[in-house]
Design a protein around this motif. Structure first.
Motif, PDB file in Angstrom:
ATOM      1  N   UNK A 170      12.954 109.612   3.613  1.00 38.78           N
ATOM      2  CA  UNK A 170      14.367 110.000   3.577  1.00 38.78           C
ATOM      3  C   UNK A 170      15.217 108.903   2.934  1.00 38.78           C
ATOM      4  N   UNK A 171      14.948 107.672   3.286  1.00 40.32           N
ATOM      5  CA  UNK A 171      15.708 106.562   2.715  1.00 40.32           C
ATOM      6  C   UNK A 171      15.427 106.422   1.221  1.00 40.32           C
ATOM      7  N   UNK A 172      14.180 106.592   0.822  1.00 44.36           N
ATOM      8  CA  UNK A 172      13.846 106.519  -0.613  1.00 44.36           C
ATOM      9  C   UNK A 172      14.617 107.579  -1.394  1.00 44.36           C
ATOM     10  N   UNK A 173      14.702 108.767  -0.831  1.00 44.35           N
ATOM     11  CA  UNK A 173      15.428 109.863  -1.485  1.00 44.35           C
ATOM     12  C   UNK A 173      16.915 109.542  -1.598  1.00 44.35           C
ATOM     13  N   UNK A 174      17.489 108.989  -0.552  1.00 48.83           N
ATOM     14  CA  UNK A 174      18.909 108.632  -0.583  1.00 48.83           C
ATOM     15  C   UNK A 174      19.173 107.467  -1.539  1.00 48.83           C
ATOM     16  N   UNK A 175      18.250 106.509  -1.607  1.00 49.57           N
ATOM     17  CA  UNK A 175      18.408 105.404  -2.554  1.00 49.57           C
ATOM     18  C   UNK A 175      18.348 105.928  -3.992  1.00 49.57           C
ATOM     19  N   UNK A 176      17.532 106.943  -4.232  1.00 48.41           N
ATOM     20  CA  UNK A 176      17.469 107.559  -5.563  1.00 48.41           C
ATOM     21  C   UNK A 176      18.814 108.192  -5.916  1.00 48.41           C
ATOM     22  N   UNK A 177      19.424 108.836  -4.946  1.00 49.47           N
ATOM     23  CA  UNK A 177      20.740 109.428  -5.166  1.00 49.47           C
ATOM     24  C   UNK A 177      21.759 108.338  -5.519  1.00 49.47           C
ATOM     25  N   UNK A 178      21.702 107.223  -4.829  1.00 45.19           N
ATOM     26  CA  UNK A 178      22.607 106.102  -5.127  1.00 45.19           C
ATOM     27  C   UNK A 178      22.380 105.602  -6.549  1.00 45.19           C
ATOM     28  N   UNK A 179      21.108 105.457  -6.932  1.00 47.26           N
ATOM     29  CA  UNK A 179      20.785 104.994  -8.284  1.00 47.26           C
ATOM     30  C   UNK A 179      21.355 105.952  -9.326  1.00 47.26           C
ATOM     31  N   UNK A 180      21.236 107.242  -9.069  1.00 46.46           N
ATOM     32  CA  UNK A 180      21.775 108.244 -10.000  1.00 46.46           C
ATOM     33  C   UNK A 180      23.294 108.120 -10.112  1.00 46.46           C
ATOM     34  N   UNK A 181      23.963 107.961  -8.985  1.00 44.51           N
ATOM     35  CA  UNK A 181      25.427 107.820  -8.998  1.00 44.51           C
ATOM     36  C   UNK A 181      25.844 106.577  -9.779  1.00 44.51           C
ATOM     37  N   UNK A 182      25.134 105.471  -9.560  1.00 50.06           N
ATOM     38  CA  UNK A 182      25.466 104.229 -10.255  1.00 50.06           C
ATOM     39  C   UNK A 182      25.250 104.363 -11.760  1.00 50.06           C
ATOM     40  N   UNK A 183      24.133 104.972 -12.147  1.00 52.76           N
ATOM     41  CA  UNK A 183      23.857 105.159 -13.580  1.00 52.76           C
ATOM     42  C   UNK A 183      24.927 106.047 -14.223  1.00 52.76           C
ATOM     43  N   UNK A 184      25.325 107.100 -13.524  1.00 50.12           N
ATOM     44  CA  UNK A 184      26.377 107.982 -14.046  1.00 50.12           C
ATOM     45  C   UNK A 184      27.700 107.242 -14.201  1.00 50.12           C
ATOM     46  N   UNK A 185      28.033 106.382 -13.244  1.00 51.65           N
ATOM     47  CA  UNK A 185      29.293 105.632 -13.333  1.00 51.65           C
ATOM     48  C   UNK A 185      29.244 104.631 -14.487  1.00 51.65           C
ATOM     49  N   UNK A 186      28.105 104.003 -14.686  1.00 52.27           N
ATOM     50  CA  UNK A 186      27.949 103.073 -15.804  1.00 52.27           C
ATOM     51  C   UNK A 186      28.220 103.797 -17.119  1.00 52.27           C
ATOM     52  N   UNK A 187      27.665 104.986 -17.267  1.00 50.67           N
ATOM     53  CA  UNK A 187      27.886 105.778 -18.487  1.00 50.67           C
ATOM     54  C   UNK A 187      29.359 106.173 -18.609  1.00 50.67           C
ATOM     55  N   UNK A 188      30.006 106.553 -17.509  1.00 49.82           N
ATOM     56  CA  UNK A 188      31.432 106.889 -17.549  1.00 49.82           C
ATOM     57  C   UNK A 188      32.269 105.721 -18.050  1.00 49.82           C
ATOM     58  N   UNK A 189      31.822 104.505 -17.754  1.00 48.80           N
ATOM     59  CA  UNK A 189      32.542 103.308 -18.189  1.00 48.80           C
ATOM     60  C   UNK A 189      32.111 102.869 -19.594  1.00 48.80           C
ATOM     61  N   UNK A 190      31.395 103.745 -20.275  1.00 47.10           N
ATOM     62  CA  UNK A 190      30.910 103.501 -21.646  1.00 47.10           C
ATOM     63  C   UNK A 190      29.872 102.385 -21.704  1.00 47.10           C
ATOM     64  N   UNK A 191      29.100 102.257 -20.634  1.00 52.85           N
ATOM     65  CA  UNK A 191      28.018 101.280 -20.601  1.00 52.85           C
ATOM     66  C   UNK A 191      26.678 101.982 -20.673  1.00 52.85           C
ATOM     67  N   UNK A 192      25.641 101.189 -20.583  1.00 55.96           N
ATOM     68  CA  UNK A 192      24.277 101.716 -20.608  1.00 55.96           C
ATOM     69  C   UNK A 192      23.555 101.282 -19.333  1.00 55.96           C
ATOM     70  N   UNK A 193      23.028 102.233 -18.588  1.00 56.19           N
ATOM     71  CA  UNK A 193      22.263 101.863 -17.393  1.00 56.19           C
ATOM     72  C   UNK A 193      21.027 101.058 -17.799  1.00 56.19           C
ATOM     73  N   UNK A 194      20.795  99.934 -17.140  1.00 57.93           N
ATOM     74  CA  UNK A 194      19.646  99.086 -17.438  1.00 57.93           C
ATOM     75  C   UNK A 194      18.509  99.471 -16.502  1.00 57.93           C
ATOM     76  N   UNK A 195      17.562 100.208 -17.049  1.00 57.47           N
ATOM     77  CA  UNK A 195      16.406 100.670 -16.275  1.00 57.47           C
ATOM     78  C   UNK A 195      15.131  99.938 -16.689  1.00 57.47           C
ATOM     79  N   UNK A 196      15.276  98.808 -17.352  1.00 56.35           N
ATOM     80  CA  UNK A 196      14.135  98.069 -17.868  1.00 56.35           C
ATOM     81  C   UNK A 196      13.267  97.558 -16.721  1.00 56.35           C
ATOM     82  N   UNK A 197      12.034  98.082 -16.589  1.00 58.90           N
ATOM     83  CA  UNK A 197      11.178  97.647 -15.476  1.00 58.90           C
ATOM     84  C   UNK A 197      10.767  96.182 -15.580  1.00 58.90           C
ATOM     85  N   UNK A 198      10.766  95.620 -16.778  1.00 58.88           N
ATOM     86  CA  UNK A 198      10.344  94.228 -16.958  1.00 58.88           C
ATOM     87  C   UNK A 198      11.312  93.243 -16.304  1.00 58.88           C
ATOM     88  N   UNK A 199      12.571  93.630 -16.132  1.00 60.10           N
ATOM     89  CA  UNK A 199      13.562  92.708 -15.557  1.00 60.10           C
ATOM     90  C   UNK A 199      14.133  93.203 -14.236  1.00 60.10           C
TER      91      UNK A 199
END
Length: 178
Positions: free
Chosen positions: A79-108
């Motif tokens: 349940x917590x993993x699922x909710x954390x995924x929702x948070x990640x999605x919200x954050x990525x969407x907000x980054x895009x709204x601010x004309x940024x790029x979500x950094x999903x690079x697994x190396x960093x």
């Protein structure tokens, strides 16, 4: 259509608002945005990395917990993993709204995350690691909210919403400690 200044009874200069709205390249970021956009995007990308590491930690714990008596704990991790995924999605969407790029690079990812990954084998060690990570997330969000202040109400509201769920997660993990 008139371009003269027209102020509503609420004091909004509609002509100026309409004229500024014609700059379509900035999407949701209007001329009235008061935040330090690049700093907010960097902050949000750090939060995004943290959420992604939390998803991975909770998923690992979910898959590695065994024993019939641990069914409720396993379900809590999922349940917590699922909710954390929702948070990640919200954050990525907000980054895009601010004309940024979500950094999903697994190396960093781990270097940018506020929380740590965990490979514990005992259930109580997993619960402790998750409680520590939730406390790290809560304090990180609190500091971000403080830094943003009133300059970006949308991001502030989002961070408050996420922090409230992280506080629930911390309570859940504390309740699971033996």
């Amino acid at each position: 259509m008139s371009t003269s200044t027209s102020t509503t009874p609420a004091g909004i200069d509609t002509a100026a608002v309409r004229a500024a709205a014609k700059n379509l390249n900035d999407g949701a970021v209007t001329a009235g945005y008061k935040g330090q956009r690049e700093a907010v995007i960097t902050m949000l990308n750090g939060a995004l990395a943290t959420e992604l590491v939390c998803i991975l930690r909770y998923k690992r714990h979910y898959y590695t917990v065994s024993g019939l008596q641990n069914g409720p704990i396993k379900a809590e991790f999922l349940e917590h993993a699922t909710q954390e995924q929702e948070h990640a999605d919200w954050l990525a969407e907000r980054i895009v709204q601010l004309n940024g790029k979500p950094d999903l690079n697994p190396a960093t990812l781990l270097a940018r995350s506020h929380a740590e990954y965990d490979e514990s084998d005992s259930v109580q060690s997993m619960v402790r690691a998750n409680l520590i990570a939730e406390r790290v997330a809560i304090e990180s969000y609190r500091q971000m909210i403080e830094q943003i202040g009133d300059t970006d109400p949308t991001t502030r509201h989002l961070l408050i919403k996420i922090m409230a769920v992280e506080e629930e997660h911390a309570d859940d993990m504390r309740d699971l400690l033996e």
